[in-house]
Design an enzyme around this catalytic site. Structure first.
Site, PDB file in Angstrom:
ATOM      1  N   ASP A   1      28.013  68.392  19.003  1.00 16.25           N
ATOM      2  CA  ASP A   1      28.948  67.397  18.786  1.00 16.25           C
ATOM      3  C   ASP A   1      30.201  67.427  17.433  1.00 16.25           C
ATOM      4  OD1 ASP A   1      28.672  66.687  21.172  1.00 16.25           O
ATOM      5  OD2 ASP A   1      28.169  64.863  21.676  1.00 16.25           O
ATOM      6  N   ASP A   2      31.094  67.069  16.903  1.00 14.29           N
ATOM      7  CA  ASP A   2      31.994  66.648  16.239  1.00 14.29           C
ATOM      8  C   ASP A   2      32.483  67.761  15.183  1.00 14.29           C
ATOM      9  OD1 ASP A   2      31.382  63.698  17.434  1.00 14.29           O
ATOM     10  OD2 ASP A   2      30.173  62.804  15.436  1.00 14.29           O
TER      11      ASP A   2
ATOM     12  N   HIS B   1      36.188  67.036  22.830  1.00 16.33           N
ATOM     13  CA  HIS B   1      35.458  66.028  22.495  1.00 16.33           C
ATOM     14  C   HIS B   1      36.308  64.542  21.810  1.00 16.33           C
ATOM     15  CE1 HIS B   1      31.483  63.220  21.046  1.00 16.33           C
ATOM     16  NE2 HIS B   1      31.605  63.543  19.992  1.00 16.33           N
TER      17      HIS B   1
ATOM     18  N   HIS C   1      38.339  61.666  18.183  1.00 10.03           N
ATOM     19  CA  HIS C   1      36.992  60.474  18.207  1.00 10.03           C
ATOM     20  C   HIS C   1      37.505  59.161  18.690  1.00 10.03           C
ATOM     21  CE1 HIS C   1      32.149  59.317  17.620  1.00 10.03           C
ATOM     22  NE2 HIS C   1      32.318  61.252  18.200  1.00 10.03           N
TER      23      HIS C   1
ATOM     24  N   TYR D   1      30.534  58.092  21.780  1.00 14.13           N
ATOM     25  CA  TYR D   1      29.792  56.980  22.111  1.00 14.13           C
ATOM     26  C   TYR D   1      29.493  56.906  23.985  1.00 14.13           C
ATOM     27  CZ  TYR D   1      32.840  56.328  17.792  1.00 14.13           C
ATOM     28  OH  TYR D   1      32.965  56.647  16.769  1.00 14.13           O
TER      29      TYR D   1
ATOM     30  N   HIS E   1      24.514  67.408  16.273  1.00 12.12           N
ATOM     31  CA  HIS E   1      25.850  67.198  15.080  1.00 12.12           C
ATOM     32  C   HIS E   1      25.565  67.781  14.395  1.00 12.12           C
ATOM     33  CE1 HIS E   1      25.091  63.290  17.455  1.00 12.12           C
ATOM     34  NE2 HIS E   1      26.217  63.072  17.466  1.00 12.12           N
TER      35      HIS E   1
END
Length: 271
Positions: free
Chosen positions: A61-62, A112, A116, A153, A205
Protein backbone atom coordinates in the site's frame (compact mmCIF):
# COMPACT_ATOMS: atom_id res chain seq x y z
CA UNK A 1 4.21 8.71 6.40
CA UNK A 2 1.58 6.41 7.85
CA UNK A 3 3.24 5.80 11.20
CA UNK A 4 0.68 7.50 13.40
CA UNK A 5 -2.30 5.76 14.99
CA UNK A 6 -5.54 5.94 13.07
CA UNK A 7 -7.40 9.21 13.58
CA UNK A 8 -10.75 8.54 15.17
CA UNK A 9 -12.29 11.68 13.69
CA UNK A 10 -11.37 13.26 10.38
CA UNK A 11 -13.00 16.49 9.18
CA UNK A 12 -15.27 15.76 6.26
CA UNK A 13 -14.08 17.05 2.93
CA UNK A 14 -16.04 17.29 -0.28
CA UNK A 15 -13.75 17.55 -3.31
CA UNK A 16 -15.21 19.24 -6.38
CA UNK A 17 -16.66 17.14 -9.17
CA UNK A 18 -13.86 15.64 -11.26
CA UNK A 19 -14.28 15.98 -15.01
CA UNK A 20 -12.18 13.27 -16.74
CA UNK A 21 -11.16 15.49 -19.67
CA UNK A 22 -10.22 18.39 -17.42
CA UNK A 23 -8.19 16.07 -15.19
CA UNK A 24 -6.33 14.59 -18.19
CA UNK A 25 -5.46 18.10 -19.39
CA UNK A 26 -4.23 19.08 -15.94
CA UNK A 27 -2.10 15.94 -15.63
CA UNK A 28 -0.61 16.57 -19.06
CA UNK A 29 0.41 20.04 -17.90
CA UNK A 30 1.85 18.79 -14.60
CA UNK A 31 3.61 15.77 -16.07
CA UNK A 32 4.64 16.72 -19.62
CA UNK A 33 7.03 13.76 -19.73
CA UNK A 34 4.16 11.30 -19.52
CA UNK A 35 3.47 10.11 -23.08
CA UNK A 36 -0.20 9.79 -23.94
CA UNK A 37 0.34 6.56 -25.84
CA UNK A 38 2.64 3.54 -25.77
CA UNK A 39 0.78 2.02 -22.85
CA UNK A 40 2.45 -1.03 -21.28
CA UNK A 41 1.42 -4.49 -22.40
CA UNK A 42 0.76 -7.06 -19.69
CA UNK A 43 2.22 -10.58 -20.04
CA UNK A 44 -0.05 -13.46 -20.99
CA UNK A 45 -2.65 -14.25 -18.36
CA UNK A 46 -1.65 -17.01 -15.96
CA UNK A 47 -4.11 -19.71 -15.03
CA UNK A 48 -3.36 -20.81 -11.47
CA UNK A 49 -5.78 -22.98 -9.53
CA UNK A 50 -5.32 -21.83 -5.96
CA UNK A 51 -7.58 -24.64 -4.79
CA UNK A 52 -4.79 -27.01 -5.80
CA UNK A 53 -1.74 -24.75 -5.43
CA UNK A 54 -0.58 -23.06 -2.20
CA UNK A 55 -1.17 -19.42 -3.06
CA UNK A 56 -0.43 -16.26 -1.13
CA UNK A 57 -1.19 -12.68 -2.18
CA UNK A 58 1.40 -10.10 -1.17
CA UNK A 59 -0.10 -6.59 -1.22
CA UNK A 60 1.71 -3.28 -0.89
CA UNK A 61 0.00 0.00 0.00
CA UNK A 62 0.61 3.75 -0.12
CA UNK A 63 3.07 4.00 -3.03
CA UNK A 64 4.51 4.31 -5.51
CA UNK A 65 7.57 5.92 -3.99
CA UNK A 66 11.34 5.94 -3.92
CA UNK A 67 11.63 2.28 -2.87
CA UNK A 68 9.04 0.82 -5.24
CA UNK A 69 11.45 0.31 -8.11
CA UNK A 70 13.80 -1.74 -5.94
CA UNK A 71 10.89 -3.84 -4.71
CA UNK A 72 9.89 -4.52 -8.32
CA UNK A 73 13.47 -5.65 -9.00
CA UNK A 74 13.27 -8.10 -6.08
CA UNK A 75 9.88 -9.47 -7.15
CA UNK A 76 11.21 -9.98 -10.69
CA UNK A 77 14.20 -11.90 -9.35
CA UNK A 78 11.87 -14.34 -7.58
CA UNK A 79 9.30 -14.42 -10.42
CA UNK A 80 6.72 -13.26 -7.87
CA UNK A 81 3.54 -11.33 -8.59
CA UNK A 82 1.99 -8.86 -6.15
CA UNK A 83 -0.82 -6.33 -5.90
CA UNK A 84 -0.09 -2.64 -5.34
CA UNK A 85 -2.75 -0.38 -3.85
CA UNK A 86 -1.63 3.06 -4.98
CA UNK A 87 -2.39 6.55 -3.66
CA UNK A 88 -3.22 9.04 -6.41
CA UNK A 89 -1.09 11.85 -4.98
CA UNK A 90 1.88 9.47 -4.84
CA UNK A 91 1.34 8.52 -8.48
CA UNK A 92 1.26 12.20 -9.45
CA UNK A 93 4.56 12.79 -7.64
CA UNK A 94 6.27 9.57 -8.78
CA UNK A 95 5.30 9.61 -12.44
CA UNK A 96 4.18 6.71 -14.64
CA UNK A 97 7.32 4.56 -14.80
CA UNK A 98 6.72 2.33 -11.77
CA UNK A 99 3.05 1.84 -12.63
CA UNK A 100 3.95 0.86 -16.17
CA UNK A 101 6.51 -1.60 -14.86
CA UNK A 102 3.84 -3.14 -12.63
CA UNK A 103 1.57 -3.74 -15.61
CA UNK A 104 4.29 -5.00 -17.95
CA UNK A 105 5.66 -7.37 -15.29
CA UNK A 106 2.28 -8.89 -14.46
CA UNK A 107 1.44 -7.23 -11.15
CA UNK A 108 -1.99 -5.89 -10.26
CA UNK A 109 -2.82 -2.28 -9.35
CA UNK A 110 -5.60 -1.29 -6.96
CA UNK A 111 -7.09 2.03 -5.85
CA UNK A 112 -6.08 3.30 -2.40
CA UNK A 113 -7.76 6.74 -2.79
CA UNK A 114 -6.27 10.06 -3.81
CA UNK A 115 -5.02 11.33 -0.44
CA UNK A 116 -5.27 8.33 1.91
CA UNK A 117 -8.40 9.81 3.45
CA UNK A 118 -10.57 7.97 5.95
CA UNK A 119 -13.52 7.39 3.61
CA UNK A 120 -16.08 6.82 6.36
CA UNK A 121 -15.57 10.44 7.45
CA UNK A 122 -16.37 11.82 3.99
CA UNK A 123 -19.60 12.61 2.21
CA UNK A 124 -20.69 10.51 -0.75
CA UNK A 125 -19.28 13.18 -3.08
CA UNK A 126 -16.02 13.14 -1.15
CA UNK A 127 -15.67 9.37 -1.46
CA UNK A 128 -16.39 9.57 -5.18
CA UNK A 129 -13.73 12.24 -5.61
CA UNK A 130 -11.08 10.23 -3.74
CA UNK A 131 -11.69 7.14 -5.87
CA UNK A 132 -12.39 8.84 -9.20
CA UNK A 133 -9.24 10.94 -9.25
CA UNK A 134 -7.08 7.90 -8.61
CA UNK A 135 -8.94 5.87 -11.24
CA UNK A 136 -8.25 8.63 -13.74
CA UNK A 137 -4.55 9.12 -13.03
CA UNK A 138 -3.80 5.38 -13.15
CA UNK A 139 -5.75 5.07 -16.40
CA UNK A 140 -3.85 8.03 -17.80
CA UNK A 141 -0.52 6.38 -16.93
CA UNK A 142 -1.32 2.78 -17.88
CA UNK A 143 -4.44 2.74 -20.06
CA UNK A 144 -6.12 0.43 -17.54
CA UNK A 145 -9.09 0.83 -15.22
CA UNK A 146 -8.66 -0.63 -11.74
CA UNK A 147 -11.26 -3.09 -10.43
CA UNK A 148 -10.01 -3.32 -6.83
CA UNK A 149 -9.82 -0.77 -4.02
CA UNK A 150 -8.60 -0.83 -0.44
CA UNK A 151 -10.17 1.65 1.98
CA UNK A 152 -7.48 3.40 4.04
CA UNK A 153 -7.29 2.09 7.62
CA UNK A 154 -9.71 -0.67 6.59
CA UNK A 155 -12.52 1.79 7.36
CA UNK A 156 -15.66 1.07 5.36
CA UNK A 157 -19.41 1.31 5.75
CA UNK A 158 -22.55 1.18 3.64
CA UNK A 159 -21.81 4.52 1.99
CA UNK A 160 -18.26 3.50 1.02
CA UNK A 161 -19.52 0.16 -0.28
CA UNK A 162 -22.20 1.83 -2.38
CA UNK A 163 -19.71 4.21 -4.02
CA UNK A 164 -17.22 1.39 -4.60
CA UNK A 165 -19.99 -0.62 -6.23
CA UNK A 166 -20.90 2.28 -8.51
CA UNK A 167 -17.25 2.58 -9.57
CA UNK A 168 -16.91 -1.16 -10.26
CA UNK A 169 -14.45 -1.65 -7.40
CA UNK A 170 -14.35 -4.65 -5.07
CA UNK A 171 -13.13 -3.81 -1.55
CA UNK A 172 -9.98 -5.69 -0.54
CA UNK A 173 -9.04 -5.90 3.12
CA UNK A 174 -6.47 -8.42 4.45
CA UNK A 175 -6.03 -11.50 6.60
CA UNK A 176 -2.45 -10.88 7.79
CA UNK A 177 -1.20 -7.44 8.88
CA UNK A 178 2.58 -7.30 9.20
CA UNK A 179 2.32 -3.97 11.08
CA UNK A 180 5.34 -2.84 9.06
CA UNK A 181 4.22 0.80 9.30
CA UNK A 182 4.66 0.64 13.09
CA UNK A 183 7.61 -1.72 13.48
CA UNK A 184 10.26 -0.50 11.06
CA UNK A 185 12.37 -3.63 11.47
CA UNK A 186 12.94 -5.91 8.49
CA UNK A 187 13.42 -8.99 10.69
CA UNK A 188 10.12 -8.39 12.48
CA UNK A 189 8.32 -7.80 9.18
CA UNK A 190 9.82 -10.98 7.74
CA UNK A 191 8.83 -13.09 10.72
CA UNK A 192 5.24 -11.90 10.53
CA UNK A 193 4.93 -12.23 6.76
CA UNK A 194 6.23 -15.79 6.63
CA UNK A 195 3.45 -16.79 9.00
CA UNK A 196 1.00 -16.44 6.12
CA UNK A 197 -1.51 -19.24 5.71
CA UNK A 198 -2.64 -20.63 2.40
CA UNK A 199 -4.86 -18.08 0.62
CA UNK A 200 -3.71 -15.20 2.82
CA UNK A 201 -3.79 -11.55 1.79
CA UNK A 202 -0.66 -10.06 3.37
CA UNK A 203 -0.63 -6.33 4.10
CA UNK A 204 2.63 -4.39 3.68
CA UNK A 205 3.74 -0.93 2.51
CA UNK A 206 6.28 -0.22 -0.22
CA UNK A 207 6.94 3.29 1.17
CA UNK A 208 9.04 1.85 4.02
CA UNK A 209 12.65 0.82 3.25
CA UNK A 210 12.59 -1.82 5.98
CA UNK A 211 9.66 -3.55 4.26
CA UNK A 212 11.53 -3.63 0.96
CA UNK A 213 14.63 -4.90 2.77
CA UNK A 214 12.50 -7.75 4.15
CA UNK A 215 11.21 -8.78 0.72
CA UNK A 216 14.03 -11.16 -0.35
CA UNK A 217 13.84 -13.19 2.85
CA UNK A 218 10.02 -13.22 2.78
CA UNK A 219 10.05 -14.51 -0.79
CA UNK A 220 12.81 -17.02 -0.06
CA UNK A 221 11.12 -18.48 3.02
CA UNK A 222 7.63 -18.68 1.52
CA UNK A 223 9.02 -20.18 -1.68
CA UNK A 224 10.78 -22.86 0.37
CA UNK A 225 7.43 -23.56 2.06
CA UNK A 226 5.89 -24.26 -1.35
CA UNK A 227 3.96 -21.04 -1.89
CA UNK A 228 3.13 -19.45 -5.24
CA UNK A 229 2.91 -15.64 -5.26
CA UNK A 230 -0.20 -14.46 -7.05
CA UNK A 231 -2.17 -11.30 -7.65
CA UNK A 232 -5.54 -11.00 -5.96
CA UNK A 233 -7.40 -11.66 -9.20
CA UNK A 234 -5.34 -14.79 -9.75
CA UNK A 235 -5.98 -15.99 -6.22
CA UNK A 236 -9.75 -15.62 -6.42
CA UNK A 237 -9.82 -16.88 -10.00
CA UNK A 238 -12.98 -14.98 -10.90
CA UNK A 239 -14.28 -11.46 -11.27
CA UNK A 240 -14.88 -10.01 -7.81
CA UNK A 241 -18.18 -8.36 -6.92
CA UNK A 242 -17.98 -4.54 -6.89
CA UNK A 243 -18.60 -3.10 -3.42
CA UNK A 244 -18.18 -6.44 -1.65
CA UNK A 245 -15.47 -6.89 0.99
CA UNK A 246 -12.80 -9.57 0.60
CA UNK A 247 -10.26 -10.58 3.24
CA UNK A 248 -8.34 -13.45 1.69
CA UNK A 249 -9.85 -15.73 4.30
CA UNK A 250 -12.56 -17.89 2.72
CA UNK A 251 -14.42 -18.40 6.00
CA UNK A 252 -14.37 -14.71 6.89
CA UNK A 253 -15.35 -13.73 3.34
CA UNK A 254 -18.35 -16.02 3.65
CA UNK A 255 -19.37 -14.72 7.10
CA UNK A 256 -19.18 -11.06 6.05
CA UNK A 257 -21.19 -11.75 2.89
CA UNK A 258 -23.79 -13.59 4.96
CA UNK A 259 -24.33 -10.56 7.19
CA UNK A 260 -25.32 -8.46 4.22
CA UNK A 261 -23.19 -5.58 5.55
CA UNK A 262 -20.47 -5.50 8.13
CA UNK A 263 -20.03 -2.59 10.49
CA UNK A 264 -17.22 -0.08 10.15
CA UNK A 265 -13.84 -1.60 10.96
CA UNK A 266 -11.50 1.23 11.82
CA UNK A 267 -8.21 -0.59 12.16
CA UNK A 268 -5.15 0.58 14.01
CA UNK A 269 -2.96 0.28 10.95
CA UNK A 270 -1.01 2.47 8.63
CA UNK A 271 -2.74 1.09 5.54
Amino acid sequence: MRSQDVPMAVPARTPPHVDPKALAAKLAAIQPQWPKSRYPVAPAERHIDCKRVKCVALTYDDGPGEYTGHLLDILAEYHAKATFFVVGQMVAADGPHNLRRMVSEGHEIGNHTWSHAQLTALSEAGIKGELSRTQQIVHYATGRWMTLMRPPYGATNQRVSAVARSKGLAQILWSLDTMDWRDRDSLVVTQRAIGAARGAVVLMHDIHPTTVQAAPKVLERLTAAGYTFVTLSEMYGKALTPGKEYFGDAELDHRVAGKGRASIRLRNTGS
